[in-house]
Design a protein around this motif. Structure first.
Motif, PDB file in Angstrom:
ATOM      1  N   LYS A 270       0.824  -1.217   0.000  1.00  0.00           N
ATOM      2  CA  LYS A 270       0.000   0.000   0.000  1.00  0.00           C
ATOM      3  C   LYS A 270       0.859   1.269   0.000  1.00  0.00           C
ATOM      4  O   LYS A 270       0.658   2.160  -0.811  1.00  0.00           O
ATOM      5  CB  LYS A 270      -0.935   0.009   1.226  1.00  0.00           C
ATOM      6  N   SER A 271       1.797   1.333   0.942  1.00  0.00           N
ATOM      7  CA  SER A 271       2.623   2.544   1.039  1.00  0.00           C
ATOM      8  C   SER A 271       3.474   2.724  -0.214  1.00  0.00           C
ATOM      9  O   SER A 271       3.623   3.840  -0.724  1.00  0.00           O
ATOM     10  CB  SER A 271       3.522   2.486   2.273  1.00  0.00           C
ATOM     11  N   THR A 272       4.018   1.625  -0.716  1.00  0.00           N
ATOM     12  CA  THR A 272       4.832   1.698  -1.930  1.00  0.00           C
ATOM     13  C   THR A 272       4.001   2.245  -3.095  1.00  0.00           C
ATOM     14  O   THR A 272       4.458   3.097  -3.858  1.00  0.00           O
ATOM     15  CB  THR A 272       5.400   0.301  -2.280  1.00  0.00           C
TER      16      THR A 272
ATOM     17  N   ILE B 281       1.530  10.695   4.402  1.00  0.00           N
ATOM     18  CA  ILE B 281       2.145   9.384   4.262  1.00  0.00           C
ATOM     19  C   ILE B 281       2.715   8.941   5.600  1.00  0.00           C
ATOM     20  O   ILE B 281       3.555   9.617   6.189  1.00  0.00           O
ATOM     21  CB  ILE B 281       3.269   9.414   3.182  1.00  0.00           C
ATOM     22  N   GLU B 282       2.219   7.820   6.057  1.00  0.00           N
ATOM     23  CA  GLU B 282       2.665   7.215   7.307  1.00  0.00           C
ATOM     24  C   GLU B 282       2.617   8.196   8.495  1.00  0.00           C
ATOM     25  O   GLU B 282       1.548   8.674   8.836  1.00  0.00           O
ATOM     26  CB  GLU B 282       4.023   6.540   7.132  1.00  0.00           C
ATOM     27  N   ALA B 283       3.733   8.516   9.115  1.00  0.00           N
ATOM     28  CA  ALA B 283       3.710   9.278  10.370  1.00  0.00           C
ATOM     29  C   ALA B 283       3.284  10.735  10.162  1.00  0.00           C
ATOM     30  O   ALA B 283       3.448  11.292   9.079  1.00  0.00           O
ATOM     31  CB  ALA B 283       5.089   9.226  11.010  1.00  0.00           C
TER      32      ALA B 283
ATOM     33  N   LEU C  15      -4.011   9.487   1.429  1.00  0.00           N
ATOM     34  CA  LEU C  15      -3.805   9.361   2.878  1.00  0.00           C
ATOM     35  C   LEU C  15      -3.429   7.923   3.216  1.00  0.00           C
ATOM     36  O   LEU C  15      -4.203   6.995   2.999  1.00  0.00           O
ATOM     37  CB  LEU C  15      -5.089   9.759   3.622  1.00  0.00           C
ATOM     38  N   ASP C  16      -2.225   7.754   3.756  1.00  0.00           N
ATOM     39  CA  ASP C  16      -1.723   6.413   4.050  1.00  0.00           C
ATOM     40  C   ASP C  16      -2.003   6.054   5.504  1.00  0.00           C
ATOM     41  O   ASP C  16      -1.391   6.618   6.416  1.00  0.00           O
ATOM     42  CB  ASP C  16      -0.218   6.361   3.764  1.00  0.00           C
ATOM     43  N   GLU C  17      -2.917   5.151   5.727  1.00  0.00           N
ATOM     44  CA  GLU C  17      -3.280   4.675   7.059  1.00  0.00           C
ATOM     45  C   GLU C  17      -3.486   5.821   8.050  1.00  0.00           C
ATOM     46  O   GLU C  17      -2.849   5.839   9.122  1.00  0.00           O
ATOM     47  CB  GLU C  17      -2.211   3.694   7.585  1.00  0.00           C
ATOM     48  N   PRO C  18      -4.367   6.763   7.731  1.00  0.00           N
ATOM     49  CA  PRO C  18      -4.524   7.932   8.614  1.00  0.00           C
ATOM     50  C   PRO C  18      -5.125   7.606   9.969  1.00  0.00           C
ATOM     51  O   PRO C  18      -5.044   8.415  10.877  1.00  0.00           O
ATOM     52  CB  PRO C  18      -5.465   8.846   7.823  1.00  0.00           C
TER      53      PRO C  18
HETATM   54 MG   LIG Z   1       2.198   1.064   4.804  1.00  0.00          MG
END
Ligand SMILES: [Mg+2]
Ligand SMILES: Nc1ncnc2c1ncn2[C@@H]1O[C@H](COP(=O)(O)OP(=O)(O)O)[C@@H](O)[C@H]1O
Length: 294
Positions: free
Chosen positions: A34-36, A75-77, A147-150
């Motif tokens: 997902k993040s990639t 993205i992420e954090a 939005l990555d895993e918000p």
């Molecule tokens: Mg990820």
């Protein structure tokens, strides 16, 4: 898009199709890519092969800056400076992009941080940090948000706030939101459309309704003659349960045939129930493995 690191393909010929104005969920277990995928969309990771088009424009070296000006991301954090206040962080984000200050004011209202702008971000809760991150992503008034895993790490109240915010970004403001999660329960409540990936490969793409419609409901038959019923239905691989048999993958016509067959052989039917599978069960059916619940 495909992304390969050494010999490992982490995103495998993913054809992501996100319709404007929708909340589109990118769903998959941890490590599924997902993040990639999101980083490739944002130009942070170079695809090994494939093409990207966003907001109606192909992405290439010449168009990239212009296309990405219409995209906000988290993205992420959380991305804010902890030793500065919320207001100072918003000002920096605004100046960085030379954005209209009215956008930042609107974004702060939208994420409901209006009363917390003078606090240092290090004293924010994780939910507030995430909301500030989304506000910062909104300073350029983007048509698309990635939005990555918000909701990662948030408590149920925090998750609910982010979820409502994401839904309103699409419903009330006409923006497109691509949001990732490894939790079905969250995506299910905010995304009208889904792309499900597993080990970098797409296993489903479409609306939530299409996902359910593509699944034939299971059939449960309660009968005191469960053993006989199971023998009669052997070609359909029934599972014998305590008070009956269970079958899956049957069409409406097959269900009618099964009932006729059992009754004609003297099997009393106490209950005939068709039950839809949960998204979790559908995922297991698609991938052959578990891994999308908390
Ligand atoms: Mg990820
Ligand atoms: N820079 C990298 N180099 C090598 N492998 C990576 C790199 N980034 C991610 N991966 C691997 O790619 C896979 C997918 O990672 P990621 O996109 O972060 O998945 P997700 O966001 O769905 O958890 C994982 O197995 C991860 O270890």
């Amino acid at each position: 898009m495909t992304k390969t690191y050494g010999k490992t393909t982490v995103v495998d010929s993913l054809d992501l199709d996100v319709a404007a104005g929708t909340v589109h969920g990118l769903l998959g277990p941890n490590g599924s890519g997902k993040s990639t995928t999101m980083k490739m969309l944002l130009g942070l990771v170079t695809p090994t092969s494939g093409e990207i088009s966003m907001l109606g424009h192909p992405m290439n070296r010449d168009t990239r800056a212009q296309v990405l000006a219409g995209v906000g991301s988290l993205i992420e954090a959380p991305s804010a400076y902890p030793h500065l206040t919320g207001a100072e962080n918003m000002k920096i984000a605004s100046r960085l992009f030379d954005a209209d200050p009215a956008n930042a004011r609107h974004a702060v209202e939208l994420v409901r941080l209006g009363n917390h702008m003078d606090k240092l971000v290090k004293n924010y809760s994780l939910g507030m940090k995430q909301r500030l991150g989304i506000a910062m992503a909104l300073v350029r008034d983007p048509r698309l948000l990635i939005l990555d895993e918000p909701t990662n790490g948030l408590d149920p109240a925090g998750i609910e706030e982010i979820r409502e915010l994401i839904v309103s970004l699409a419903r009330d403001e006409g923006r497109t939101v691509l949001v990732s999660s490894h939790l079905l329960s969250e995506i299910e409540k905010m995304a009208s459309h889904l792309t499900i990936i597993d080990r970098g490969r797409m296993v489903f793409q479409g609306s939530q309704q299409q996902l359910y419609d593509a699944q034939l409901p299971d059939l449960y038959i309660q009968t005191p003659s469960a053993r006989l019923a199971a023998e009669l239905l052997a070609p359909l691989n029934p599972a014998e349960t305590a008070g009956g048999v269970e079958l899956s993958g049957l069409t409406d016509e097959q269900v009618a045939e099964v009932c006729t067959h059992l009754v004609s052989h003297g099997v009393p039917l106490h209950q005939v129930v068709r039950k839809r599978r949960s998204l979790e069960e559908i995922f297991i059916g698609l991938t052959g493995r578990e891994g999308l619940s908390a």
